[in-house]
Scaffold this motif. Structure first.
Motif, mmCIF file in Angstrom:
data_model
loop_
_atom_site.group_PDB
_atom_site.id
_atom_site.type_symbol
_atom_site.label_atom_id
_atom_site.label_comp_id
_atom_site.label_asym_id
_atom_site.label_seq_id
_atom_site.Cartn_x
_atom_site.Cartn_y
_atom_site.Cartn_z
ATOM 1 N N VAL A 204 -5.970 -1.515 -6.415
ATOM 2 C CA VAL A 204 -7.151 -0.691 -6.184
ATOM 3 C C VAL A 204 -6.661 0.707 -5.819
ATOM 4 O O VAL A 204 -5.895 0.877 -4.875
ATOM 5 N N LYS B 101 -4.461 -5.702 -4.337
ATOM 6 C CA LYS B 101 -5.651 -6.489 -4.000
ATOM 7 C C LYS B 101 -5.223 -7.943 -3.788
ATOM 8 O O LYS B 101 -4.535 -8.513 -4.630
ATOM 9 N N LYS B 102 -5.636 -8.483 -2.685
ATOM 10 C CA LYS B 102 -5.273 -9.867 -2.353
ATOM 11 C C LYS B 102 -5.952 -10.823 -3.339
ATOM 12 O O LYS B 102 -7.118 -10.656 -3.676
ATOM 13 N N LYS B 103 -5.207 -11.822 -3.752
ATOM 14 C CA LYS B 103 -5.758 -12.837 -4.645
ATOM 15 C C LYS B 103 -6.498 -13.881 -3.816
ATOM 16 O O LYS B 103 -6.054 -14.268 -2.749
ATOM 17 N N LYS C 40 -12.761 5.736 -7.442
ATOM 18 C CA LYS C 40 -12.219 4.421 -7.085
ATOM 19 C C LYS C 40 -12.094 3.599 -8.358
ATOM 20 O O LYS C 40 -13.055 3.496 -9.123
ATOM 21 N N LYS D 189 0.839 -1.197 0.000
ATOM 22 C CA LYS D 189 0.000 0.000 0.000
ATOM 23 C C LYS D 189 0.876 1.250 0.000
ATOM 24 O O LYS D 189 1.940 1.267 0.598
ATOM 25 N N GLU E 245 -10.181 -0.073 -10.141
ATOM 26 C CA GLU E 245 -9.378 -1.292 -10.062
ATOM 27 C C GLU E 245 -8.572 -1.406 -11.349
ATOM 28 O O GLU E 245 -9.111 -1.229 -12.440
ATOM 29 N N ASP F 265 -0.900 -8.588 -11.327
ATOM 30 C CA ASP F 265 -1.436 -8.020 -10.080
ATOM 31 C C ASP F 265 -2.671 -7.175 -10.326
ATOM 32 O O ASP F 265 -2.870 -6.644 -11.412
ATOM 33 N N MET F 266 -3.471 -7.049 -9.280
ATOM 34 C CA MET F 266 -4.625 -6.154 -9.271
ATOM 35 C C MET F 266 -4.336 -5.065 -8.243
ATOM 36 O O MET F 266 -3.961 -5.372 -7.109
ATOM 37 N N ARG G 228 -3.471 0.190 -3.326
ATOM 38 C CA ARG G 228 -3.169 -1.017 -2.561
ATOM 39 C C ARG G 228 -3.290 -2.238 -3.447
ATOM 40 O O ARG G 228 -4.107 -2.284 -4.368
#
Length: 116
Positions: A97, A112-114, A86, A20, A88, A94-95, A110
């Motif tokens: 946000v 984004k968790k997979k 906002k 982040k 994405e 990776d993703m 940040r």
């Protein structure tokens, strides 16, 4: 120099941690004096308050085009996707946000968790 100038946008990284970071693009506010006067009205609540159109200008005029130029692909969000401030992104595998703060216009990114 032209209307938009020739220098590339430089972000100020305010805070960075694992997955982040928080960024500021305040350098690119066009009318800095008007922004200071507006912020004075909110000094008791949010000393760095940005007017809505300054936030729009930083988000849609500087930040989004800069990320698109870097190859980030917008997947969801933005002006026509519900929450204007906002988004994405897909960056390689990776993703990310990205979200702009309603008060001071800082931008948080940040990872984004997979889902497992």
């Amino acid at each position: 120099m032209g209307i938009f100038g020739s220098k590339e946008p430089r972000m100020q990284i305010i805070k960075q941690g694992a997955g982040k970071r928080i960024l500021s693009l305040h350098e690119f506010i066009e009318d800095k004096e008007a922004a200071k006067q507006y912020a004075k009205e909110f000094s008791n609540v949010a000393p760095n308050r940005l007017e809505f159109m300054d936030r729009v200008s930083l988000w849609e005029g500087v930040y989004l085009p800069m990320r698109e130029k870097e190859g980030w692909v917008c997947i969801k969000g933005g002006r026509n996707g519900g929450d204007r401030f906002k988004v994405e992104w897909r960056v390689g595998e990776d993703m990310i946000v990205s979200e702009q703060d309603d008060w001071d216009g800082t931008i948080s990114e940040r990872l984004k968790k997979k889902k497992a």
